[in-house]
Write an enzyme that holds these catalytic residues in place. Structure first.
Site, PDB file in Angstrom:
ATOM      1  N   ASP A 193       5.654   3.206  -3.253  1.00 45.23           N
ATOM      2  CA  ASP A 193       5.830   2.413  -2.186  1.00 45.23           C
ATOM      3  C   ASP A 193       7.135   1.607  -2.141  1.00 45.23           C
ATOM      4  O   ASP A 193       7.530   1.136  -3.271  1.00 45.23           O
ATOM      5  CB  ASP A 193       4.704   1.315  -2.446  1.00 45.23           C
ATOM      6  CG  ASP A 193       4.279   0.556  -1.134  1.00 45.23           C
ATOM      7  OD1 ASP A 193       3.085   0.870  -0.440  1.00 45.23           O
ATOM      8  OD2 ASP A 193       5.178  -0.177  -0.726  1.00 45.23           O
ATOM      9  N   HIS A 250      -3.356   4.273  -1.715  1.00 44.14           N
ATOM     10  CA  HIS A 250      -2.620   3.547  -2.644  1.00 44.14           C
ATOM     11  C   HIS A 250      -3.136   3.774  -3.896  1.00 44.14           C
ATOM     12  O   HIS A 250      -4.256   3.529  -4.557  1.00 44.14           O
ATOM     13  CB  HIS A 250      -2.811   2.055  -2.460  1.00 44.14           C
ATOM     14  CG  HIS A 250      -2.198   1.632  -1.076  1.00 44.14           C
ATOM     15  ND1 HIS A 250      -1.140   0.850  -0.937  1.00 44.14           N
ATOM     16  CD2 HIS A 250      -2.815   1.542   0.157  1.00 44.14           C
ATOM     17  CE1 HIS A 250      -0.968   0.284   0.292  1.00 44.14           C
ATOM     18  NE2 HIS A 250      -1.898   0.699   1.038  1.00 44.14           N
ATOM     19  N   HIS A 261      -3.636   6.998   4.030  1.00 44.37           N
ATOM     20  CA  HIS A 261      -2.733   7.104   2.700  1.00 44.37           C
ATOM     21  C   HIS A 261      -3.824   6.345   1.509  1.00 44.37           C
ATOM     22  O   HIS A 261      -4.462   5.321   1.948  1.00 44.37           O
ATOM     23  CB  HIS A 261      -1.593   6.273   2.965  1.00 44.37           C
ATOM     24  CG  HIS A 261      -1.640   4.867   3.531  1.00 44.37           C
ATOM     25  ND1 HIS A 261      -1.643   4.810   4.792  1.00 44.37           N
ATOM     26  CD2 HIS A 261      -1.310   3.581   2.883  1.00 44.37           C
ATOM     27  CE1 HIS A 261      -1.542   3.389   5.315  1.00 44.37           C
ATOM     28  NE2 HIS A 261      -1.436   2.821   3.901  1.00 44.37           N
ATOM     29  N   GLY A 313      -6.691  -4.182   6.721  1.00 42.95           N
ATOM     30  CA  GLY A 313      -5.203  -4.292   6.516  1.00 42.95           C
ATOM     31  C   GLY A 313      -4.269  -3.158   6.279  1.00 42.95           C
ATOM     32  O   GLY A 313      -3.100  -3.249   5.832  1.00 42.95           O
ATOM     33  N   GLN A 314      -4.658  -1.989   7.318  1.00 46.14           N
ATOM     34  CA  GLN A 314      -3.965  -0.965   7.261  1.00 46.14           C
ATOM     35  C   GLN A 314      -2.710  -1.328   8.298  1.00 46.14           C
ATOM     36  O   GLN A 314      -2.930  -1.652   9.461  1.00 46.14           O
ATOM     37  CB  GLN A 314      -4.748   0.235   7.984  1.00 46.14           C
ATOM     38  CG  GLN A 314      -3.956   1.285   7.989  1.00 46.14           C
ATOM     39  CD  GLN A 314      -4.660   2.682   8.556  1.00 46.14           C
ATOM     40  OE1 GLN A 314      -5.841   2.647   8.951  1.00 46.14           O
ATOM     41  NE2 GLN A 314      -3.956   3.780   8.634  1.00 46.14           N
ATOM     42  N   ASN A 362      -6.910   1.462   2.894  1.00 50.50           N
ATOM     43  CA  ASN A 362      -7.041   0.257   3.702  1.00 50.50           C
ATOM     44  C   ASN A 362      -7.173   1.158   5.191  1.00 50.50           C
ATOM     45  O   ASN A 362      -6.595   1.959   5.595  1.00 50.50           O
ATOM     46  CB  ASN A 362      -5.674  -0.497   3.924  1.00 50.50           C
ATOM     47  CG  ASN A 362      -5.426  -1.261   2.495  1.00 50.50           C
ATOM     48  OD1 ASN A 362      -6.344  -1.711   1.803  1.00 50.50           O
ATOM     49  ND2 ASN A 362      -4.047  -1.487   2.259  1.00 50.50           N
TER      50      ASN A 362
HETATM   51  P1  5GP Z   1      -1.163  -0.540   4.452  1.00 51.26           P
HETATM   52  O1  5GP Z   1      -0.803  -1.718   4.617  1.00 51.26           O
HETATM   53  O2  5GP Z   1      -0.928   0.528   5.816  1.00 51.26           O
HETATM   54  O3  5GP Z   1      -2.359   0.124   3.714  1.00 51.26           O
HETATM   55  O4  5GP Z   1       0.142   0.325   3.494  1.00 51.26           O
HETATM   56  C1  5GP Z   1       1.461   0.605   4.039  1.00 51.26           C
HETATM   57  C2  5GP Z   1       2.067   0.806   2.851  1.00 51.26           C
HETATM   58  O5  5GP Z   1       3.426   1.390   3.166  1.00 51.26           O
HETATM   59  C3  5GP Z   1       2.676  -0.724   2.383  1.00 51.26           C
HETATM   60  O6  5GP Z   1       2.273  -0.935   0.743  1.00 51.26           O
HETATM   61  C4  5GP Z   1       4.274  -0.807   2.676  1.00 51.26           C
HETATM   62  O7  5GP Z   1       4.805  -1.381   1.302  1.00 51.26           O
HETATM   63  C5  5GP Z   1       4.484   0.854   2.490  1.00 51.26           C
HETATM   64  N1  5GP Z   1       5.708   1.062   3.442  1.00 51.26           N
HETATM   65  C6  5GP Z   1       5.922   0.752   4.800  1.00 51.26           C
HETATM   66  N2  5GP Z   1       7.149   1.144   5.141  1.00 51.26           N
HETATM   67  C7  5GP Z   1       7.429   2.065   4.030  1.00 51.26           C
HETATM   68  C8  5GP Z   1       8.748   3.182   3.931  1.00 51.26           C
HETATM   69  O8  5GP Z   1       9.238   2.992   4.692  1.00 51.26           O
HETATM   70  N3  5GP Z   1       8.728   3.664   2.793  1.00 51.26           N
HETATM   71  C9  5GP Z   1       7.882   3.525   1.693  1.00 51.26           C
HETATM   72  N4  5GP Z   1       7.903   4.236   0.671  1.00 51.26           N
HETATM   73  N5  5GP Z   1       6.705   2.585   1.852  1.00 51.26           N
HETATM   74  C10 5GP Z   1       6.606   1.876   3.050  1.00 51.26           C
END
Ligand code: 5GP
Ligand code: ZN
Length: 116
Positions: free
Chosen positions: A32, A104, A102, A95-96, A89
């Protein structure tokens, strides 16, 4: 959303750089960009699926592969003995922020419960 517009599809395709820690024929795992723990890896299906909510009954094998890939990432990152958090999420209230399913994998410190 087409895969060309999707951030994680573009990472899977190698169009956007990421630190890949594991990949197989159905999943890719990468660090991340904004880690919330000493280890923070995202495990994604190569196939574009918006979220767990939009997954279909015939994608059970792929969802299973995703969970097993998350398990293997945790093992390879040295988290298996002390434990870790594996989180999905889902949607706005979940919180997505990235619209590609994905998991985490977070570890290397003790986690709080309940989440915020
Ligand atoms: P969500 O909030 O959708 O569950 O998680 C998305 C995750 O993607 C976040 O933890 C954020 O830091 C990560 N993320 C967003 N943009 C990028 C990116 O360009 N590269 C990587 N490696 N992670 C990303
Ligand atoms: Zn995608």
């Amino acid at each position: 959303m087409s895969s060309t517009d999707c951030l994680f599809c573009r990472i899977v395709a190698g169009e956007i750089p990421a630190t890949i820690v594991r990949s197989d024929e159905r999943t890719v795992a990468f660090r991340d960009v904004g880690p919330q723990a000493p280890v923070h890896v995202l495990v994604v299906p190569r196939e574009h699926i918006f979220s767990l909510e939009t997954s279909s009954d015939d994608q059970g094998d792929l969802l299973g592969a995703l969970m097993l890939a998350a398990r293997d990432v945790a093992r390879q990152e040295g988290l298996a003995e002390d434990g870790y958090r594996a989180v999905l999420n889902v949607g706005a209230d979940g919180g997505q922020t990235v619209p590609h399913l994905h998991v985490h994998v977070l570890g290397g410190r003790s986690m709080d419960w309940p989440p915020g």
